[in-house]
Motif scaffolding. Structure first.
Motif, short mmCIF file in Angstrom:
data_model
loop_
_atom_site.label_atom_id
_atom_site.label_comp_id
_atom_site.label_asym_id
_atom_site.label_seq_id
_atom_site.Cartn_x
_atom_site.Cartn_y
_atom_site.Cartn_z
N HIS A 26 -2.68 -5.92 1.73
CA HIS A 26 -3.48 -4.96 0.97
C HIS A 26 -3.41 -5.32 -0.51
O HIS A 26 -2.64 -6.19 -0.94
CB HIS A 26 -3.02 -3.51 1.20
CG HIS A 26 -1.58 -3.25 0.91
ND1 HIS A 26 -1.06 -3.28 -0.37
CD2 HIS A 26 -0.53 -2.97 1.73
CE1 HIS A 26 0.23 -2.99 -0.34
NE2 HIS A 26 0.59 -2.81 0.93
N SER A 42 -6.13 3.29 3.91
CA SER A 42 -5.28 3.35 2.72
C SER A 42 -4.14 2.35 2.85
O SER A 42 -3.74 1.97 3.96
CB SER A 42 -4.71 4.76 2.52
OG SER A 42 -3.70 5.04 3.48
N THR A 43 -3.60 1.94 1.71
CA THR A 43 -2.50 0.96 1.72
C THR A 43 -1.25 1.56 2.36
O THR A 43 -0.51 0.85 3.05
CB THR A 43 -2.17 0.52 0.28
OG1 THR A 43 -1.84 1.66 -0.51
CG2 THR A 43 -3.36 -0.19 -0.35
N GLN A 44 -1.00 2.84 2.15
CA GLN A 44 0.17 3.48 2.74
C GLN A 44 0.10 3.46 4.26
O GLN A 44 1.08 3.15 4.94
CB GLN A 44 0.29 4.92 2.24
CG GLN A 44 1.55 5.64 2.75
CD GLN A 44 1.65 7.07 2.26
OE1 GLN A 44 0.64 7.68 1.91
NE2 GLN A 44 2.86 7.60 2.22
N ARG A 57 0.25 -12.08 -0.69
CA ARG A 57 -1.10 -12.03 -0.10
C ARG A 57 -1.54 -13.42 0.33
O ARG A 57 -2.08 -13.61 1.43
CB ARG A 57 -2.10 -11.45 -1.10
CG ARG A 57 -2.07 -9.94 -1.20
CD ARG A 57 -2.90 -9.40 -2.34
NE ARG A 57 -4.30 -9.81 -2.32
CZ ARG A 57 -5.21 -9.35 -3.18
NH1 ARG A 57 -4.86 -8.46 -4.10
NH2 ARG A 57 -6.45 -9.75 -3.11
N LYS A 95 -2.30 -3.96 -3.19
CA LYS A 95 -1.16 -3.64 -4.05
C LYS A 95 0.01 -4.60 -3.87
O LYS A 95 1.02 -4.48 -4.55
CB LYS A 95 -0.71 -2.19 -3.78
CG LYS A 95 -1.74 -1.15 -4.21
CD LYS A 95 -1.24 0.27 -3.99
CE LYS A 95 -2.30 1.29 -4.43
NZ LYS A 95 -1.85 2.68 -4.20
#
Length: 482
Positions: free
Chosen positions: A358, A336-338, A366, A360
C-alpha cells in the motif's frame, strides 16, 4: 454462498519483517506452479538501468537475423478477441529498425494487438493520439515501440518523457523499455519516482539519458532544479491518462508541459476518459487521432461473480475460495491501508503465503514486494487501489474484491489485473448489504452481468490449460455474450 468447514491450520511460518509487506504462511493452496514473469529485474530511479550495457547484435548483411533471437517459450494459452481481432498486420509492416524488431520478438510479442495496430503507424507519423483501449490489451507496446523507433542516438539529451501515476508502473514501463531497446545499441532509459534518493537521480541525469519514465511530482522537481532538461523533448506520453488528469495530478502535468517545446507530440492512453481528459485534449492536443477500442468496457475473458456475505463472514468466505479455486496468483483488494494489513495477517494465520502493498509503506519495501510477487515468489497479494493502474502480471488469474469498490472506474481497473492480454480470468466480489446498491449501479454503468457465485466454478473459465485452441474460447465468448 455455500462455505466449507474451516480445517485446522498448522503453525504459521513468518518470513522477513512485517513492515515490508511480505507475510509468509504455509501455502496449502492447490493449483499449478506459479509462472514467473519474464521481467526479472526492476530498476529504480536512482540506479543505472541495465540499458547502459546495451550493445548491437552485430548481424551481418544477408544473415537470417531471426535465427539469432533468444525467444521466450511460446505462450500457448488461449486469447480472447480483445487482442486477437486484428487486421492481420505484422510488426515488420511498420518499417521499424531491425534491432527494435529483435527486442519486440524477444519479448514474446508475435503480432501487434488491435491498439498497437491503430497506434504505431500514427505515432510514427508524429501526430497526437487520444487512445481508449481495455486494460491488458497492449497499450504499453502501442506507445513504447514508436517512441523507441524515433530515438536518435546521436543526440545526447532527453527526447521522450513517459508520465505514469504510480511508482510501480514507472518501474514496470522502464523495464519493458530496456528489454525492447536492448539491441538498439545504447538507448539510455531512466526511471525516476518519488520515494527514491533525489541525489542519485541528479547524478544519473548528469550522464546521457534519452528516455525518462517518471511520476509527475519527482520529474517536476528535477525540471525546476534545472537538472532534467526537457526543452527538446519530442514526445510526451501519458499512460493511465485519466488518473494523471485527475485533481491529484493535473496541476503538476500542466506545469510540466509548460517546460516542453511547443511542437512536441502528446500521446494519451487509458481505459477510461472522463471530462477532465476532454478539457486537456482541447487545450494541449493538435487535431489528435482518436482511437476507441471500447465498444464494451469489461474484458471478455473475465468471468465475474459476487458472494453475498456479512462483514464477519468475509474471511471465512475467502478461506473457502482459497481451498476450492485453482489459483495461479491472486490479487485481493481492500478499501484502506489498515484493512490491507489486517487481512494479510489473517490470510497468513490461515496458512497461506501472502504479501501486501500500500502507499504508506516505504518505497524500498514496495519495490521488493512488487518485484518478488511478479516473479512468482508468493501466490497472494493484498493491496489497495495503488495496484490497479496498469500493473501487468501475467500469472494472475483471480482477482477478489474483499471490499467492493466505490465506483465503476475503480472496479474496471481492479478486475483488469486478471485476464491480461486476452487471457482468461476470474473476478469475485464479496458483497455486504451496504454494497448491493453499488453493485447494481456498477453493473448498469459497465453494461455487464455480475452473477451470484455457484457452488462449483468451472475451471475452464479461468485456468489456461483447460482450453487448447481459439475455437473453444470463441465458443465460450458466444455463450457469455450472445
Amino acid at each position: 454462498m455455500a462455505t466449507a468447514k474451516m480445517e485446522n491450520v498448522g503453525a504459521v511460518v513468518m518470513g522477513i519483517s512485517k513492515q515490508n509487506g511480505q507475510l509468509r504462511g504455509l501455502s496449502s493452496q492447490s493449483g499449478p506452479t506459479i509462472q514467473s514473469n519474464p521481467f526479472a529485474r526492476v530498476s529504480t530511479g536512482g540506479q543505472k538501468p541495465a540499458a547502459d550495457s546495451q550493445e548491437g547484435p552485430g548481424i551481418r548483411f544477408g544473415e537470417d537475423w531471426k535465427k539469432s533471437l533468444q525467444l521466450p517459450p511460446k505462450d500457448k494459452r488461449v486469447k480472447t478477441s480483445d487482442v486477437t481481432a486484428t487486421k492481420g498486420n505484422e510488426f515488420e509492416d511498420y518499417c521499424l529498425k531491425r534491432e527494435l524488431l529483435m527486442g519486440i520478438f524477444e519479448m514474446g510479442w508475435e503480432k501487434p494487438s488491435p491498439v498497437q495496430e491503430e497506434s504505431i503507424p500514427i505515432a510514427l507519423s508524429g501526430r497526437d493520439i487520444l487512445a481508449r483501449a481495455k486494460n491488458g490489451t497492449g497499450k504499453s507496446g502501442a506507445y513504447l515501440i514508436p517512441m523507441l523507433e524515433r530515438i536518435d542516438l546521436k543526440k545526447d539529451y532527453i527526447q521522450a518523457l513517459v508520465m505514469v501515476p504510480t511508482r510501480e508502473l514507472a518501474l514496470q514501463v522502464s523495464q519493458i523499455s530496456i528489454q525492447l531497446s536492448k539491441h538498439l545499441g545504447g538507448v539510455k532509459v531512466m526511471a525516476t519516482t518519488g520515494g527514491t534518493n533525489l541525489r542519485d537521480d541528479i547524478m544519473r541525469l548528469d550522464e546521457i539519458v534519452h528516455v525518462v519514465i517518471a511520476t509527475p511530482g519527482r520529474i517536476l522537481d528535477l525540471i525546476k532544479k534545472g537538472v532534467a532538461k526537457v526543452g527538446k523533448v519530442q514526445i510526451m506520453i501519458m499512460d493511465e491518462a485519466d488518473k494523471l488528469l485527475s485533481q491529484d495530478f493535473v496541476v503538476l502535468i500542466e506545469d510540466i508541459i509548460s517546460f516542453l517545446d511547443k511542437n512536441r507530440q502528446i500521446l494519451l492512453y487509458s481505459a477510461t476518459f472522463p471530462i477532465s481528459v476532454q478539457k486537456f485534449m482541447a487545450k494541449h492536443l493538435r487535431k489528435p487521432y482518436e482511437i476507441n477500442l471500447m465498444e464494451e468496457l469489461t474484458l471478455k475473458g473475465i468471468t465475474q461473480y459476487y458472494a453475498y456475505v456479512t462483514e464477519r463472514q468475509k474471511v471465512h468466505c475467502l478461506n473457502t475460495l482459497f481451498s476450492r479455486l485453482q489459483i495461479n496468483q491472486s490479487i485481493i483488494f481492500c478499501n484502506s491501508t489498515q484493512r490491507v494489513e489486517l487481512l494479510a495477517k489473517k490470510i497468513t494465520q490461515l496458512g497461506y503465503s501472502c504479501f501486501y502493498i500500500h502507499a504508506k509503506m516505504m518505497q524500498e519495501y514496495r519495490n521488493r514486494v512488487f518485484h518478488d510477487f511478479r516473479n512468482g515468489l508468493c501466490r497472494n497479494l493484498v493491496c489497495t487501489d495503488l495496484f490497479t493502474r496498469g500493473i501487468d502480471i501475467q500469472a494472475v488469474n483471480v482477482v477478489i474484491n474483499f471490499d467492493f469498490p466505490r465506483n465503476a472506474e475503480t472496479y474496471l481497473h481492479r478486475i483488469g489485473r486478471s485476464g491480461r492480454f486476452g487471457h482468461l480470468g476470474l473476478a469475485i466480489n464479496l458483497i455486504t448489504a451496504e454494497d448491493r446498491f453499488n453493485l447494481k449501479a456498477i453493473e448498469d454503468q459497465l453494461v455487464t452481468d455480475i452473477k451470484p457465485i455457484p457452488s462449483s466454478i468451472d475451471k475452464s473459465l479461468y485456468v489456461a490449460e483447460f482450453h487448447s485452441n481459439n475455437d473453444e474460447v470463441e465458443e465460450h465468448e458466444t455463450q457469455e455474450n450472445p
